[in-house]
Enzyme design. Structure first.
Site, PDB file in Angstrom:
ATOM      1  N   GLY A 114      11.482   1.423   2.637  1.00  0.00           N
ATOM      2  CA  GLY A 114      11.138   0.133   2.047  1.00  0.00           C
ATOM      3  C   GLY A 114       9.662   0.126   1.690  1.00  0.00           C
ATOM      4  O   GLY A 114       9.095   1.140   1.326  1.00  0.00           O
TER       5      GLY A 114
ATOM      6  N   GLY B 117      11.676   5.626   1.204  1.00  0.00           N
ATOM      7  CA  GLY B 117      13.111   5.426   1.329  1.00  0.00           C
ATOM      8  C   GLY B 117      13.413   4.229   2.216  1.00  0.00           C
ATOM      9  O   GLY B 117      14.410   3.542   2.044  1.00  0.00           O
TER      10      GLY B 117
ATOM     11  N   ASP C 153       8.724  16.169  11.149  1.00  0.00           N
ATOM     12  CA  ASP C 153       8.358  15.895   9.762  1.00  0.00           C
ATOM     13  C   ASP C 153       6.845  15.940   9.594  1.00  0.00           C
ATOM     14  O   ASP C 153       6.241  15.012   9.055  1.00  0.00           O
ATOM     15  CB  ASP C 153       8.939  14.544   9.320  1.00  0.00           C
ATOM     16  CG  ASP C 153       9.066  14.442   7.803  1.00  0.00           C
ATOM     17  OD1 ASP C 153       8.954  15.491   7.122  1.00  0.00           O
ATOM     18  OD2 ASP C 153       9.269  13.327   7.296  1.00  0.00           O
TER      19      ASP C 153
ATOM     20  N   LYS D 238       5.410  -2.069   7.881  1.00  0.00           N
ATOM     21  CA  LYS D 238       6.447  -1.306   7.183  1.00  0.00           C
ATOM     22  C   LYS D 238       7.726  -2.118   7.250  1.00  0.00           C
ATOM     23  O   LYS D 238       8.258  -2.366   8.333  1.00  0.00           O
ATOM     24  CB  LYS D 238       6.608   0.033   7.904  1.00  0.00           C
ATOM     25  CG  LYS D 238       7.394   1.059   7.166  1.00  0.00           C
ATOM     26  CD  LYS D 238       6.967   2.451   7.587  1.00  0.00           C
ATOM     27  CE  LYS D 238       7.971   3.080   8.517  1.00  0.00           C
ATOM     28  NZ  LYS D 238       7.627   4.439   8.897  1.00  0.00           N
TER      29      LYS D 238
ATOM     30  N   ILE E  21       0.819  -1.213   0.000  1.00  0.00           N
ATOM     31  CA  ILE E  21       0.000   0.000   0.000  1.00  0.00           C
ATOM     32  C   ILE E  21       0.847   1.255   0.000  1.00  0.00           C
ATOM     33  O   ILE E  21       0.332   2.357   0.054  1.00  0.00           O
ATOM     34  CB  ILE E  21      -0.962   0.030   1.220  1.00  0.00           C
ATOM     35  CG1 ILE E  21      -0.190  -0.225   2.504  1.00  0.00           C
ATOM     36  CG2 ILE E  21      -2.092  -0.965   1.039  1.00  0.00           C
ATOM     37  CD1 ILE E  21      -1.046  -0.060   3.749  1.00  0.00           C
TER      38      ILE E  21
END
Ligand SMILES: *[C@@H]1O[C@H](CO)[C@@H](O)[C@H](O)[C@H]1NC(C)=O
Ligand SMILES: *[C@@H]1O[C@H](CO)[C@@H](O)[C@H](O)[C@H]1NC(C)=O
Ligand SMILES: *[C@@H]1O[C@H](CO)[C@@H](O)[C@H](O)[C@H]1NC(C)=O
Ligand SMILES: *[C@@H]1O[C@H](CO)[C@@H](O)[C@H](O)[C@H]1NC(C)=O
Ligand SMILES: *[C@@H]1O[C@H](CO)[C@@H](O)[C@H](O)[C@H]1NC(C)=O
Length: 844
Positions: free
Chosen positions: A517, A515, A629, A533, A511
């Protein structure tokens, strides 16, 4: 032979002599017994005397004992002579060794559970005591596996003052059948400086001197782990005190966090530091350091080891060995060490404790309670004093010994002398406490003064829910758990379970990607939907982010923060498992895909939810965490469009009380980056506020933060929106879908709030709490007296499918549909790379 070569040869000889002389510690008491044998066996240049003949037989007083030997020597090829025989005791028996030197002695018992003619040593069950103190209770030894020739060696340290070392064996079980055995015994005096007082007790109340009624020296110690960190196994042959040291790899929590280093040049021993008896050269000339491969700026992380313990509560003596073999000049390496999550060493500069010399062996002693945990965790990480280019931490060796006669309670017995100290401590402590209160008061006053002008009268009500939307909004301070409880208890998930959940990483379940994976959708055995993830297997890329994410997320739970369900670090995999967010990233609901546009109320709810999540990060129980971020791909929506902030890979702890910012290399995403942070590299929670301001405009205008295809003044959303905000004509750039549906007051409040977030200087920006309050207010303004929007109904018809916005789209390569691309996308990665290069070249 030339003169030079003769001189070189002489140097070589004298060097080897001096090094072997230095290594040769000669114990004054040195009893080495080859049990059950009539012969002397030489092992590693040491003579173990047979106890079946004089003189060694004199040490033994046993009513019922016999010498036995291995029945089938051929089934153990290469078995040491020491382990071919044993002494079997069928009643209480002892060895007595006279002691000529007071002080610490080492006792080692060797066990190899072979089969003899009449006994299977695997059946033996017994107690062993030394000088009446029980060292092994209800003890038995596993039979060696086929081909295994290593013995179990139990090692103890104890203080012996005058008299003898008496090792007593008591068989347990039915008399006539019960028996004990031992293959070899060592009883030797240790160097005077091996176990000394001065250990520090680390625990929840900080660091104190360890006293334990007589200091470490008075204790019975049992060796649990002895580790040559970053190096090879060291056998008794190569150790100065005939100890075993094993490599550390199997204990590393994240193998990729550490990198081996070694030094071939000689070490520089100094008075006050360690000696070769404390640990041999091989220990100090190898280490693990922070693995900074693939890390593009000074990301700070720990190297962590977990050392298993036997069950039960006990005190442990922990010795950390250091030798700075990584610095090229003094003053480069500053690091911290933690034992079981408690601070043990802060801001240590090894060169400052070793007379400004590098490559100098040094060690530090600690005592810690296991608190019934099944392991001791040791971490080393960079100090905040380390320069960005010199972020590092090392460890060369570690020894863990159980303190057998101090369960932590004995030390609570208060003697008169101690009472004085305690009183003194209390007085001093009280004084410090008062000082602290005064300081805290002053600081608070300073803060209040600073904030005053910005504060509105209603500010104090900011934390109580203003709106009447019932249970869907909890108070900010309430962290709630969404993930299934079973998984929260232990965050580790086995690789097998993850394979099951993702159908062995079925490509159809991908989905997102980044960077780091791939991201897969999965379903755990208990039915929990998850996002998995997976770091590129075997790659070290993203390791610090991986570790940060686990550290940060395992500490916090909040309705508006994506929960970490678990992680997996088996088989060189780095896998994070999150709660599954049905509706994906906020970005994909704003522009670029065919999803139905969100109503203004939905957008406000999403902004309020994310603001709550960020506010909790900044001020919540987990203390000041800066996300670093914040962007629309890192705000995810669940099936009910509840917003949750994701991706803590870059987050880091905020400044402490006494600081106003954290210095750090710049990381973050283009278009969202706080210009002040970029210029000054000083990170505060206001950097998140800036990024969030960009998100607010993104939500309002439904366009990307950076859109390179637009005309020059439009490329950067923050600049573009501020331009229109200043002109008081923000409605000109609002998402066309929302045209006429936002109440002017609500738009004005929203625009003002977003604009304040984008102030050039952090001090001029509101806190996340202010932002939250203002957004709540904007929502109120929208709801009161505003006619209902048709799109807020759950039932919508096809005619309400989005009108394409007027703002040109970015090319598809730029707007990636990676809903779970919660990592930096590759473009972000290169952006930060560019930044870090800019900064390093600037710094020079
Ligand atoms: C063996 O050791 C245990 C624990 O120290 C003790 O309770 C027990 O009494 C001992 N047994 C014998 C027979 O001495
Ligand atoms: C060793 O300690 C004992 C008991 O404290 C004492 O009597 C003896 O003199 C000491 N021996 C030496 C050599 O110091
Ligand atoms: C001792 O150390 C040397 C050098 O590291 C190594 O080559 C040798 O195999 C070791 N000997 C034993 C018995 O471990
Ligand atoms: C240390 O903290 C980690 C993460 O919070 C936790 O998993 C671990 O159990 C803790 N270890 C000890 C010994 O307290
Ligand atoms: C290292 O570990 C300690 C103890 O668990 C923790 O307090 C500290 O924040 C960690 N440091 C980093 C940089 O992760």
């Amino acid at each position: 032979m030339t003169l030079a070569s003769i001189i070189a040869f002489m140097f070589a000889v004298s060097a080897s002599l001096s090094s072997s002389a230095a290594a040769a510690f000669t114990p004054q008491d040195n009893y080495l017994i080859n049990c059950g044998s009539i012969e002397t066996t030489t092992v590693d240049n040491r003579d173990f005397k047979g106890d079946s003949s004089a003189p060694a037989s004199a040490f033994l007083s046993a009513a019922g004992s016999s010498s036995v030997s291995v029945k089938n020597p051929n089934s153990y090829p290469g078995l040491s002579d020491l382990y071919r025989t044993a002494r079997v005791f069928t009643s209480v028996s002892k060895y007595e060794f006279g002691v000529t030197k007071n002080g610490t002695h080492m006792v080692r018992l060797h066990f190899f559970a072979f089969n003899s003619q009449n006994h299977d040593m695997g059946n033996a069950r017994f107690n062993v005591s030394v000088n009446g103190y029980p060292i092994l209770s209800d003890f038995s030894v596993d039979r060696p596996k086929s081909g295994e020739i290593g013995a179990l060696v139990k090692e103890f340290f104890m203080d012996v003052e005058g008299g003898k070392v008496v090792v007593e064996f008591t068989p347990l079980g039915r008399s006539g059948i019960a028996f004990a055995f031992v293959n070899a015994i060592e009883a030797i005096s240790a160097p005077d400086d091996l176990i000394v007082s001065g250990a520090k007790l680390v625990g929840p109340s900080g660091i104190a001197n360890y006293d334990g009624n007589g200091g470490l020296r008075s204790k019975f110690l049992e060796t649990v782990h002895r580790i040559n960190v970053g190096g090879e196994k060291i056998t008794p042959f190569n150790d100065t005190l005939w100890r075993n040291w094993i490599p550390d790899e199997q204990f590393l929590v994240l193998k990729n966090a550490a990198k081996r280093v070694s030094r071939s040049a000689p070490l520089k021993y100094q008075a006050g530091g360690a000696t070769r008896e404390i640990a041999p050269d091989q220990v100090y000339s190898t280490a693990q350091e922070m693995n900074k491969d693939n890390v593009i700026d000074n990301v700070r992380f720990n190297i962590t080891w977990d050392f298993p313990l036997s069950p039960g509560n006990a005190r442990y003596f922990v010795r950390l060995h250091f030798c700075d073999i990584v610095s090229t000049a003094v003053g480069q390496l500053y690091f911290n060490a933690y034992i079981s999550n408690y601070s043990a060493i802060m801001d240590l500069d090894l060169s400052s404790v070793t007379s400004n010399s590098l490559a100098t062996p040094y060690y530090m002693d600690f005592v810690v309670d296991s608190n019934s945990a099944n392991s001791i965790r040791v971490s080393v990480g960079p100090s905040k004093l380390s320069l960005p280019a010199r972020v590092n931490a090392i460890l060369n060796g570690i020894e863990i010994m159980k303190i057998m006669n101090d369960d932590g309670l004995a030390s609570q017995v208060v003697s008169k002398k101690k009472l004085t100290w305690i009183l003194l401590g209390a007085i001093l402590g009280g004084f410090v406490f008062i000082c602290f209160l005064v300081l805290a008061f002053l600081l608070m006053r300073k803060c209040m003064k600073k904030k005053k002008p910005k504060q509105k009268p209603a500010e104090s009500a900011a934390w109580s829910p203003l709106t009447v939307r019932g249970s869907s909004y909890t108070k900010v301070s309430e962290g709630t758990t969404t993930a299934s409880l079973a998984h929260n208890l232990g965050l580790k998930i086995s690789f097998a379970e993850i394979q099951y959940a993702t159908n062995s990483f079925d490509k159809k379940l991908i989905i997102g990607s980044g960077g780091f994976g791939m991201v897969f959708k999965g379903v755990l055995q208990d039915g929990t939907k998850v996002a998995v993830k997976r770091g590129v297997p075997g790659s070290r890329q993203g390791l610090p982010e991986f570790q940060t994410e686990i550290t940060v997320l395992s500490k916090i739970r909040h309705r508006h923060l994506v929960s970490l369900i678990g992680y997996c670090e088996e088989q060189s995999e780095m896998i994070l498992v999150y709660e599954f967010m049905e509706k994906g990233a906020l970005k994909s609901h704003l522009y670029g895909t065919g999803t139905r546009p969100l109503s203004w109320k939905q957008r406000l709810d999403i902004c309020i939810g994310s603001a709550r999540g960020l506010h909790y990060l900044h001020t919540g129980s987990a203390q000041g965490i800066i996300h670093r971020d914040v962007k629309s791909t890192n705000i995810l929506l669940d099936e009910n469009h509840v917003a949750k902030v994701a991706d803590f890979g870059l987050s880091r702890a905020g400044p402490c009380l006494d600081e106003t910012h954290v210095s750090t290399g710049v990381k973050g995403s283009f278009g969202y980056l706080d210009p002040e942070y970029f210029k000054r590299q000083q990170l505060t929670d206001k950097s998140d506020v800036y990024s969030f301001g960009v998100v607010l405009f993104e939500v309002l205008c439904a366009r990307p933060a950076i859109d390179p295809l637009l005309s020059r003044e439009q490329v950067n959303l923050a600049e573009w929106a501020m331009l229109w905000q200043k002109r008081g004509m923000l409605e000109q750039i609002v998402d066309p879908f929302l045209k006429g549906k936002i109440k002017p007051d609500s738009l004005r409040k929203f625009g003002d709030t977003a604009a304040k977030c984008l102030a050039d200087y952090g001090v001029d920006r509101p806190t996340m709490g202010d932002v939250l309050w203002n957004l709540e207010y904007a929502l109120q303004l929208q709801e009161t007296g505003m006619s209902r929007e048709p799109h807020e109904d759950s039932s919508t018809n096809a005619s309400q499918i989005p009108v394409p916005t007027l703002i040109p789209r970015a090319p598809s390569t730029n707007v990636r549909i990676d809903e779970y691309n919660t990592d930096q996308s590759s473009s972000d990665m290169s952006t930060s790379k560019v930044f870090s290069q800019l900064i390093t070249s600037e710094g020079r």
